[in-house]
Design a protein around this motif. Structure first.
Motif, mmCIF file in Angstrom:
data_model
loop_
_atom_site.group_PDB
_atom_site.id
_atom_site.type_symbol
_atom_site.label_atom_id
_atom_site.label_comp_id
_atom_site.label_asym_id
_atom_site.label_seq_id
_atom_site.Cartn_x
_atom_site.Cartn_y
_atom_site.Cartn_z
ATOM 1 N N THR A 23 1.040 -1.171 -0.037
ATOM 2 C CA THR A 23 0.112 -0.274 -0.146
ATOM 3 C C THR A 23 0.951 1.211 0.048
ATOM 4 O OG1 THR A 23 -1.606 1.088 1.169
ATOM 5 C CG2 THR A 23 -0.257 -0.150 2.395
ATOM 6 N N PRO A 24 0.695 2.164 -1.146
ATOM 7 C CA PRO A 24 0.076 2.030 -2.165
ATOM 8 C C PRO A 24 0.318 0.676 -3.108
ATOM 9 C CG PRO A 24 0.549 4.460 -1.995
ATOM 10 C CD PRO A 24 1.256 3.471 -1.034
ATOM 11 N N SER A 25 -0.484 0.373 -3.822
ATOM 12 C CA SER A 25 -0.221 -0.815 -4.576
ATOM 13 C C SER A 25 0.407 -0.720 -6.009
ATOM 14 C CB SER A 25 -1.504 -1.650 -4.731
ATOM 15 O OG SER A 25 -1.627 -2.850 -5.836
ATOM 16 N N ASN A 26 1.026 -1.690 -6.325
ATOM 17 C CA ASN A 26 1.338 -1.934 -7.569
ATOM 18 C C ASN A 26 0.956 -3.242 -8.223
ATOM 19 O OD1 ASN A 26 2.801 -2.390 -10.342
ATOM 20 N ND2 ASN A 26 4.788 -2.543 -9.287
ATOM 21 N N PRO A 27 -0.099 -3.325 -8.991
ATOM 22 C CA PRO A 27 -0.158 -2.436 -10.104
ATOM 23 C C PRO A 27 -1.640 -1.626 -10.041
ATOM 24 C CG PRO A 27 -1.283 -4.732 -10.530
ATOM 25 C CD PRO A 27 -0.762 -4.923 -9.232
ATOM 26 N N THR A 28 -2.244 -1.622 -8.994
ATOM 27 C CA THR A 28 -3.626 -0.928 -8.945
ATOM 28 C C THR A 28 -3.557 0.287 -8.236
ATOM 29 O OG1 THR A 28 -4.245 -1.718 -7.002
ATOM 30 C CG2 THR A 28 -4.627 -3.085 -8.757
ATOM 31 N N GLY A 29 -2.568 1.058 -7.471
ATOM 32 C CA GLY A 29 -2.524 2.023 -6.957
ATOM 33 C C GLY A 29 -3.604 2.145 -5.757
ATOM 34 N N ALA A 30 -4.160 1.065 -5.288
ATOM 35 C CA ALA A 30 -4.893 0.865 -4.084
ATOM 36 C C ALA A 30 -4.329 1.287 -2.928
ATOM 37 C CB ALA A 30 -5.498 -0.367 -3.919
ATOM 38 N N VAL A 31 -4.968 2.086 -1.871
ATOM 39 C CA VAL A 31 -4.326 2.433 -0.783
ATOM 40 C C VAL A 31 -5.206 1.717 0.374
ATOM 41 C CG1 VAL A 31 -3.878 4.309 0.936
ATOM 42 C CG2 VAL A 31 -3.434 4.302 -1.545
ATOM 43 N N ILE A 32 -4.680 1.172 1.395
ATOM 44 C CA ILE A 32 -5.419 0.448 2.455
ATOM 45 C C ILE A 32 -5.649 1.370 3.602
ATOM 46 C CG2 ILE A 32 -5.715 -1.622 3.817
ATOM 47 C CD1 ILE A 32 -3.701 -2.937 2.143
ATOM 48 N N PRO A 33 -6.871 1.875 4.037
ATOM 49 C CA PRO A 33 -7.127 2.617 4.851
ATOM 50 C C PRO A 33 -6.893 2.248 6.281
ATOM 51 C CG PRO A 33 -9.260 1.990 4.237
ATOM 52 C CD PRO A 33 -8.181 1.024 3.366
#
Length: 391
Positions: A171-181
């Motif tokens: 987090t942030p993720s490769n490949p999606t850019g998702a951030v875990i709150p």
């Protein structure tokens, strides 16, 4: 030829395969726009280069301690306290030749044959292959596009067995850019503590969070810190990908074992590169903050362009510098899968992207917007034209 079973199980990186093919085409004079490599287009800042040059001129070109020079370990520990809110002693930090080597060393230290590691998909391509190299078993758990590919505690729990040794979070993720709150990280940490599961937290893109704050899971409590490996690097934040300089922070007993692996493999991180890393720490995030604002503009443009294409959905990435659009509507006829589609875009549009299946998610592509806005605009124009021909 004699190969070990573990080596035969490992696949090459599709990212590198695509990038190499694009480079070959460029050598032939073909104009290729590359969205494949996860590498900032900004140059390494001059103050980092100058620090390395100074170290070279001062003769700092010899072996260093395997875990890195004391000044850099101290600087990283200080940064982790000030920026991430985690208390680490310098002896709980190891400097590695890139975060990738740090991750491999972690798997080598913690895994016995058959041990399982939970890996959320879509995942960075090297997690699963490094686990296999260390005789472990990656257990893939699926995140959902509808939720922006955010990893949740329920998803982690679904992958737990009596053989689970660790979980990888990115987090942030490769490949999606998702951030875990934060609230979800708290739930994940609680599950790991309850089930005696180690946490491997890849935070290489922490400087590039756009809406959500970045939270280091090890900052949640001392108990969580003691089961966590915090992994990071200078590569993305300071555009130092070729310098191969990263770090791992963890309880001291683990760091001692990681240091043994380094002493018997690479001896030590490159001496003068470490002095460049020291200079980067002194910047205290000002350089990556400039990059982040430019990446935000590029992200918004790319997402809007993909959303304007009929049949494509594209979650807005909250961090990193990738988009991960769903292109399954264009998998038809001669295009049998996302690998075929990336090959089509390379040949027809002269644009290099990476298939989602390389990251464990078929029907998607990953596009890095860490390139100039001119390239992005022209590349998106080409993609749209090429996809029209498949409609």
């Amino acid at each position: 030829m004699k190969f070990s079973d573990r080596v035969l199980r490992v696949k090459p990186s599709q990212t590198l395969v695509i990038t190499a093919k694009a480079a070959e085409m460029r050598k032939k004079g073909i104009d290729i726009i590359g969205f494949g490599a996860g590498e900032p287009d900004f140059d390494t800042p001059d103050f980092v280069k100058e620090a390395a040059v100074k170290a070279l001129k001062e003769g700092k070109t010899r072996y260093t301690p395997s875990a890195g020079i004391p000044e850099l370990r101290e600087g990283i520990a200080k940064r982790l306290k000030e920026k991430n809110g985690i208390d680490y002693k310098p002896s709980e930090v190891i400097v590695t030749p890139g975060a990738k080597m740090g991750l491999y060393e972690i798997f080598a230290v913690i895994l016995n044959p058959g041990d399982e590691v939970i890996v959320p998909a879509p995942y960075w391509v090297s997690y699963t292959e490094q686990i296999k190299l260390c005789d472990g078993k990656p257990v893939i758990v699926e995140t959902a596009e509808e939720n922006g590919f955010v990893l949740t505690a329920d998803i982690v729990e679904s992958g737990i067995t009596e053989k689970t040794k660790a979980v990888v979070i990115n987090t942030p993720s490769n490949p999606t850019g998702a951030v875990i709150p934060r609230n979800e990280l708290e739930k994940i940490a609680e599950i790991c503590l309850k089930n005696d599961i180690l946490i491997i937290s890849d935070e290489c893109y922490e400087e590039f969070c756009y809406e959500e704050e970045h939270v280091s899971i090890a900052s949640l409590s001392k108990e969580v810190r003691d089961i966590t490996f915090t992994v990071n690097a200078f590569s993305k934040a300071y555009s130092m990908t070729g310098w191969r300089l990263g770090w791992v922070a963890a309880p001291e007993d683990y760091i001692k074992k990681l240091s043994i692996i380094q002493s018997q493999t690479i001896s030590n991180p490159t001496s003068f590169a470490q002095y460049g890393g020291l200079a980067a720490l002194e910047d205290k995030g000002k350089f990556p903050a400039v990059m982040k604002e430019e990446f935000r503009k590029r992200r918004d443009y790319v997402v809007n362009e993909f959303l304007s294409i009929e049949g494509i959905t594209c979650p807005v990435p909250k961090g990193a510098f990738y988009v991960f659009p769903n292109i399954s509507a264009y998998i038809k006829g001669d295009i049998k899968n996302d690998i075929d589609l990336t090959a089509y875009l390379l040949e027809e549009a002269k644009v290099a992207v990476v298939p989602g299946s390389a990251f464990g998610k078929e029907g998607y592509i990953r596009l890095s917007y860490a390139t100039s806005m001119d390239n992005i605009k022209e590349g998106m124009r080409r993609i749209k034209e090429a996809l029209k021909k498949l409609s």
